[in-house]
Design a protein around this motif. Structure first.
Motif, mmCIF file in Angstrom:
data_model
loop_
_atom_site.group_PDB
_atom_site.id
_atom_site.type_symbol
_atom_site.label_atom_id
_atom_site.label_comp_id
_atom_site.label_asym_id
_atom_site.label_seq_id
_atom_site.Cartn_x
_atom_site.Cartn_y
_atom_site.Cartn_z
ATOM 1 N N THR A 265 0.818 -1.217 0.000
ATOM 2 C CA THR A 265 0.000 0.000 0.000
ATOM 3 C C THR A 265 0.852 1.268 0.000
ATOM 4 O OG1 THR A 265 -0.157 -0.071 2.414
ATOM 5 C CG2 THR A 265 -1.924 -1.134 1.145
ATOM 6 N N GLU A 266 2.167 1.113 0.138
ATOM 7 C CA GLU A 266 3.106 2.234 0.101
ATOM 8 C C GLU A 266 4.278 1.822 -0.775
ATOM 9 O OE1 GLU A 266 2.549 5.099 1.486
ATOM 10 O OE2 GLU A 266 1.181 4.774 3.177
ATOM 11 N N TYR A 290 1.261 5.318 -10.278
ATOM 12 C CA TYR A 290 0.024 6.105 -10.140
ATOM 13 C C TYR A 290 -1.209 5.409 -10.691
ATOM 14 C CZ TYR A 290 -3.409 9.686 -11.391
ATOM 15 O OH TYR A 290 -4.574 10.394 -11.573
ATOM 16 N N LEU A 332 0.176 0.144 -8.706
ATOM 17 C CA LEU A 332 -0.182 0.217 -7.292
ATOM 18 C C LEU A 332 -1.282 1.240 -7.022
ATOM 19 C CD1 LEU A 332 3.376 -0.005 -5.667
ATOM 20 C CD2 LEU A 332 1.572 -1.735 -5.598
ATOM 21 N N LEU A 334 -1.294 4.492 -6.441
ATOM 22 C CA LEU A 334 -0.984 5.241 -5.230
ATOM 23 C C LEU A 334 -1.336 6.714 -5.357
ATOM 24 C CD1 LEU A 334 2.524 3.697 -4.446
ATOM 25 C CD2 LEU A 334 0.319 3.111 -3.396
ATOM 26 N N ASP A 335 -1.625 7.331 -4.212
ATOM 27 C CA ASP A 335 -1.812 8.778 -4.200
ATOM 28 C C ASP A 335 -0.642 9.484 -3.530
ATOM 29 O OD1 ASP A 335 -2.231 8.188 -1.524
ATOM 30 O OD2 ASP A 335 -4.386 8.609 -1.574
ATOM 31 N N VAL A 337 3.951 8.779 -2.997
ATOM 32 C CA VAL A 337 5.112 7.922 -3.194
ATOM 33 C C VAL A 337 6.305 8.588 -2.521
ATOM 34 C CG1 VAL A 337 5.656 8.998 -5.434
ATOM 35 C CG2 VAL A 337 6.562 6.729 -4.890
#
Length: 504
Positions: A265-266, A290, A332, A334-335, A337
Motif C-alpha cells: 500500500t506504500e 500512479y 499500485l 498510489l496517491d 510515493v
C-alpha cells in the motif's frame, strides 16, 4: 544484442543545393560543402544540429543565414579539423567541452562510433561491475572512492568488495584529480585497487588490494532490489532502480506485479544513483506507481521552433500507459510515493518525479537532484532520414562517417506546465548518505530507507539520523560511460512530416 532505435520518425527533408556560378547562397537555399572537402563529419554535424538542436536559434554559428556562400561554409567546417571539438563549439556556450556548469547545455555528447553509442544506450558496455563515487581529500588534490553497489553477475561480484568500501589507490598510485580518469576509466581493462578504512572519521590506507577486470558487453539489470517489507502490519514496496532501460520494461512490470500480489500500500522508489535513460520507460514506471489513466497527461514535449510547428498534439503529448506494449501494466494506484533521490539522480529520474507531481504527493528524501530536464536523440550521417538513427537504415548511413551525436533537442513539462528545474529538485526531507554508515540497500535500517519508513509509520520523531561523514562527490562511475546521464526520446511518432525548406 538487437540495437534499439531511439526515434522512429519518418521525416523527409529536401536540401536544395546551390548551382550558381558565383557560389552565393540565395534565400531558402541550404549551405553545401564544396566537393573534395574532407570535413565530412563536420558537415553532418552542422546540418543535423541546425535542424534539431534545441537552442539552434541561440547559437550564431548555427543560424540559418550564417553563411553567404558555400565557400564560406566550407571554410568554417574545415577550420576545426577535430570533429569532437567542432561539435562542442556549435553546442550552446561550449559547455560540454569546457565544463562550464553555468552554461545552458551541460549534457550534449557524441561518439566516434555510432554503433557503440547505440549499444551503450541499451545498457551494454565494458565494465567490471563496480559502481562508485569519488571525492577529494581536504587537500583538494588527492582523491578517494567509495563503493555504491556491485552489479550482479559482474567481475566485481566475484571479489571481496562491497558497498561502503573505501579505496585510495590504483596499481599502487594515489588517486588524484589529475590521474583518476586514466587510472579508473582508461584503456586498462584490469586494475588493482588499494583499500582503506575509516578510523575516527579519517580515511586510513590499509594493505588490502582488490583486482578487477572489465568485461565486454556487460549488461546491468537496472532493478537492483525489489522487495516488499512488512513494517508493523504496513506493506511497503521497495524498489532500487538504477537506469531507465527499455529492454528491461517487462522485468520492471513484473516487479510491480509482485508488489501488487504482496498487497503493498506504500512505495519507496529508490533512484538515488539513477542518472536517467529512456523517456518511455519513465512513463511506464510512473503508470506503475500512479495508475493506467490513459486520458491523463504525463508529459508534453517542447522542441525548437523548426520542429515544434510540424508536430501535432498527439506527437507532443505522452499520457499514462495501460500496457508496456507486451503486457498489461501492473499498478499500485498510489496517491503518494516516497522517492529517494540525490545529486546522482538525473534526467528520467527527475522526469518521473515531475511528471507524477500533478497527480501524486511526491515525498522526496535525500538531496537536490542534478537538474537535467532536456531529452536527446541519436543522430547519424543519414540525411535522407533527417539524420535520425534507424537500425533498419544502417546501409544508408554514410560509410565515410561513423560519428554519432547525441544533442539535446527538447524539453519535457508536466501536466501543470512545469519544467524549470535546471537547478535540481529540492528534497522535502534532506538527509545525506553517511560514509561511516552507508547501510545495506533494501534493509529497513539503511538510513534513507529508514527515514522513509519512519515517515510512513509516523515514527519520524523517534529516531535520530545524524551524519558523521557526508558522502559527497565530484565524479561518479555512472557518468563515465557513453550513456552518462542521458535522457533519450524513444517514442515512435509514426507520422511522415515534410520539412521542404527549414531555412526559408
Amino acid at each position: 544484442m538487437k540495437k534499439y532505435a531511439l526515434l522512429l520518425l519518418g521525416l523527409t527533408i529536401f536540401f536544395v543545393g546551390c548551382n550558381n556560378d558565383d557560389n552565393q547562397i540565395k534565400n531558402g537555399e541550404t549551405p553545401t560543402m564544396n566537393p573534395g572537402s574532407t570535413a565530412i563529419a563536420q558537415n553532418f554535424m552542422w546540418q543535423a544540429m541546425n535542424l534539431w538542436y534545441f537552442w539552434q536559434e541561440d547559437v550564431p554559428n548555427l543560424a540559418d543565414d550564417r553563411f553567404s556562400s558555400n565557400d564560406e561554409y566550407t571554410s568554417f567546417l574545415e577550420a576545426t579539423a577535430n570533429p569532437e571539438l567542432f561539435y562542442y563549439q556549435i553546442c550552446n556556450k561550449h559547455a560540454a567541452l569546457f565544463g562550464n556548469q553555468n552554461s545552458i547545455d551541460r549534457f550534449s555528447f557524441l561518439n566516434d562510433d555510432y554503433t557503440e553509442l547505440v549499444s551503450n544506450l541499451s545498457g551494454v558496455s565494458k565494465s567490471n561491475g563496480l559502481e562508485f563515487n569519488l571525492n577529494y581529500f581536504q587537500d583538494g588534490t588527492n582523491v578517494f572512492g567509495y563503493v555504491l553497489y556491485i552489479v550482479p553477475d559482474s567481475d566485481a561480484s566475484t571479489k571481496d568488495i562491497q558497498r561502503g568500501d573505501i579505496f585510495t589507490r590504483v596499481n599502487g598510485q594515489q588517486l588524484t584529480g589529475d590521474n583518476y580518469v586514466s587510472l579508473l576509466f582508461g584503456n586498462n581493462d584490469t586494475y588493482t585497487l588499494g583499500m582503506a578504512d575509516i578510523v575516527d572519521n579519517q580515511i586510513v590506507d590499509n594493505d588490502t588490494e582488490v583486482t578487477l577486470t572489465k568485461i565486454s558487453n556487460q549488461v546491468e539489470n537496472p532493478i537492483l532490489v525489489a522487495k516488499t517489507l512488512d513494517i508493523n502490519g504496513t506493506k511497503i514496496a521497495y524498489l532500487m532502480y538504477n537506469r531507465f532501460l527499455g529492454n528491461f520494461n517487462e522485468q520492471l512490470n513484473a516487479a510491480f506485479g509482485q508488489f501488487v500480489d504482496a498487497g503493498a500500500t506504500e512505495l519507496v522508489l529508490d533512484m538515488r544513483y539513477n542518472p536517467g535513460g529512456s523517456v518511455n520507460t519513465s512513463r511506464l514506471l510512473a503508470s506503475m506507481v500512479y495508475g493506467t489513466n490513459t486520458n491523463e497527461l504525463y508529459i508534453r514535449q517542447r522542441w525548437n521552433d523548426k520542429i515544434q510547428d510540424q508536430l501535432s498534439a498527439s506527437q507532443l503529448e505522452d499520457y499514462f500507459a495501460n500496457t508496456t506494449g507486451a503486457s498489461a501494466i501492473n499498478t499500485l494506484n498510489l496517491d503518494r510515493v516516497f522517492i529517494l533521490a540525490t545529486n546522482d539522480s538525473a534526467s528520467a529520474s527527475e522526469l518521473v518525479m515531475n511528471g507524477l507531481a500533478p497527480y501524486v504527493e511526491v515525498i522526496h528524501i535525500g538531496g537536490t537532484t542534478r537538474g537535467k530536464n532536456e531529452f536527446s536523440i541519436t543522430l547519424v550521417d543519414d540525411p535522407e532520414n533527417s539524420f535520425i538513427y534507424d537500425e533498419d537504415r544502417e546501409g544508408n548511413i554514410n560509410p565515410q562517417n561513423s560519428w554519432g551525436i547525441q544533442p539535446l533537442v527538447g524539453r519535457n513539462e508536466n501536466a501543470d506546465g512545469f519544467f524549470d528545474y535546471t537547478n535540481g529538485l529540492t528534497p522535502d526531507i534532506t538527509l545525506n548518505e553517511d560514509l561511516t554508515n552507508l547501510g545495506v540497500l533494501g534493509d529497513p535500517n539503511e538510513p534513507l530507507l529508514a527515514r522513509a519508513i519512519d515517515e510512513i509509520t509516523g515514527a519520524g520523531a523517534k529516531r535520530s539520523f545524524s551524519v558523521q561523514m557526508a558522502a559527497k562527490s565530484f565524479a561518479s562511475s555512472r557518468l563515465q560511460t557513453p550513456l552518462r546521464d542521458n535522457m533519450y526520446l524513444d517514442k515512435p511518432l509514426n507520422v511522415d512530416i515534410e520539412l521542404t525548406n527549414p531555412w526559408e
